[in-house]
Design an enzyme around this catalytic site. Sequence first.
Site, PDB file in Angstrom:
ATOM      1  N   ARG A 139       0.838  -1.202   0.000  1.00  0.00           N
ATOM      2  CA  ARG A 139       0.000   0.000   0.000  1.00  0.00           C
ATOM      3  C   ARG A 139       0.877   1.257   0.000  1.00  0.00           C
ATOM      4  NH1 ARG A 139      -3.493  -1.580   5.237  1.00  0.00           N
ATOM      5  NH2 ARG A 139      -1.546  -2.666   5.671  1.00  0.00           N
ATOM      6  N   LYS A 178       2.069   1.540   7.467  1.00  0.00           N
ATOM      7  CA  LYS A 178       2.361   0.665   8.612  1.00  0.00           C
ATOM      8  C   LYS A 178       3.309   1.350   9.590  1.00  0.00           C
ATOM      9  CE  LYS A 178       0.925  -2.744   9.471  1.00  0.00           C
ATOM     10  NZ  LYS A 178      -0.359  -2.994  10.182  1.00  0.00           N
ATOM     11  N   TYR A 211      -0.567   3.902  10.852  1.00  0.00           N
ATOM     12  CA  TYR A 211      -0.926   2.878  11.848  1.00  0.00           C
ATOM     13  C   TYR A 211       0.291   2.649  12.739  1.00  0.00           C
ATOM     14  CZ  TYR A 211      -5.072   1.637   9.165  1.00  0.00           C
ATOM     15  OH  TYR A 211      -6.291   1.676   8.533  1.00  0.00           O
ATOM     16  N   HIS A 239      -0.163   0.742  16.319  1.00  0.00           N
ATOM     17  CA  HIS A 239      -0.406  -0.465  17.139  1.00  0.00           C
ATOM     18  C   HIS A 239       0.653  -0.608  18.233  1.00  0.00           C
ATOM     19  CE1 HIS A 239      -3.538  -1.622  14.379  1.00  0.00           C
ATOM     20  NE2 HIS A 239      -2.705  -1.489  13.371  1.00  0.00           N
ATOM     21  N   GLU A 244      -5.266   4.100  14.054  1.00  0.00           N
ATOM     22  CA  GLU A 244      -6.226   3.174  14.675  1.00  0.00           C
ATOM     23  C   GLU A 244      -6.852   3.695  15.965  1.00  0.00           C
ATOM     24  OE1 GLU A 244      -2.980   2.658  14.537  1.00  0.00           O
ATOM     25  OE2 GLU A 244      -2.251   2.026  16.498  1.00  0.00           O
ATOM     26  N   ASP A 256      -2.451  -7.671  15.144  1.00  0.00           N
ATOM     27  CA  ASP A 256      -1.745  -6.378  15.168  1.00  0.00           C
ATOM     28  C   ASP A 256      -1.821  -5.729  16.540  1.00  0.00           C
ATOM     29  OD1 ASP A 256      -4.431  -5.854  14.955  1.00  0.00           O
ATOM     30  OD2 ASP A 256      -4.257  -4.391  13.345  1.00  0.00           O
TER      31      ASP A 256
END
Length: 374
Positions: A15, A75, A94, A96, A118, A270
Amino acid sequence: MRVGVPTEIKADEYRVALTPAGARELTEAGHEIIIQSGAGEGSALSDETYVAQGAKVAPDAAAVFEQAELVLKVKEPQAGEVALLRAGQTLFTYLHLAPNPDLTRALCDSGATCIAYETVVDRAGRLPLLAPMSEIAGRIATQAGAFMLEKPLGGRGVLLGGVPGVAAANVMVIGGGVVGFNAATIAIGMAADVFVFDRSIDRLRELDVAFNGRASTVYSSTLAVEEMLPAADLVVGAVLVHGARAPHVVTREQLGLMKERAVLVDVSIDQGGCFETSRPTTHSDPTYVVDGVTHYCVTNMPGAVPITSTYALTNATLPYALALAGKGVAAAISDDPGLLAGVNVASGLVTHAAVAAGVGSEYVPAPEALGIVS
Ligand SMILES: NC(=O)c1ccc[n+]([C@@H]2O[C@H](COP(=O)([O-])OP(=O)(O)OC[C@H]3O[C@@H](n4cnc5c(N)ncnc54)[C@H](O)[C@@H]3O)[C@@H](O)[C@H]2O)c1
């Protein structure tokens, strides 16, 4: 503002955090876009398509991080990327962090302001930047699970939908949020017998209406989970407690209740994984077996379908990127409490309560860390 977009370097990640349409909107708003050469290639977007919308192309990640005030990624930053972050810079991606104290510490050390997709919330308390990827991951979960149930791939050798005269497989979905709803929808479409477990009665009510009798809803008590596991062919784990490490909904001991070569798909991996025996895997090597049960625990499931997921992600992130670039972090988070909820790390401090609890750090509210006076 100078907005940078590096190429994603996590394993099997295709992505990109901005499309040419996003480059156009940011450029028209007066911002400068610096995209790493080849960043869009995995999503079939050439450098030329970005340049045509006003972006500049940089040869490598170092040049992007060097110039950018706001870095847009997909990511969590890998070690080489963390080393390029600096104080005064904002990272929007993101993260996490709750199950990842090492990365949290490294981001604190960088001094950058790190906003996690997120944990951004909308006015209804939903997760608008997680939802599009959860929709995709939920749909992939059932597809991948069905595939892994095939005998040549080490599965039980059962067809999810059965055939006339032969019973369908049982699909158990634990966590009936966005991932769970989408996993169940595909399982229903494949004609499996579907059972969705959740601890929110209100959510079970909504699912009951949405499924209109085509799936059973179950209150997710420990006993109910243990009663279903022996019958399940495919279990999709999709629980989430916002920002926090995933709770374990199937323990190692309970694994023994399952059929030989049944499949567990842990979408919550994740956030640390919701099965005790889960550990992160990649698209190149997605499964492993514990006690005869196949585990599929890919941490970036939407990365496998970049042409769908790049657009789904950037449709949702662009308004926030425009706000951050247009107003600067302090004004953007002061104007939008939902975006404020996305700030996980600022000025070397952990600024999200659930992340702080997850990594064992002190929690400092973001406005305080950033010195914003209300
Ligand atoms: N692996 C990937 O590539 C990938 C991609 C997207 C999302 N995810 C992850 O999938 C997970 C689910 O995301 P989502 O958007 O569906 O979240 P969500 O908030 O929409 O849904 C989570 C659901 O879990 C339920 N829940 C919480 N604790 C529970 C428990 N102990 N037992 C049963 N149900 C419980 C909640 O009531 C809620 O309905 C998250 O961890 C998310 O980060 C992973």
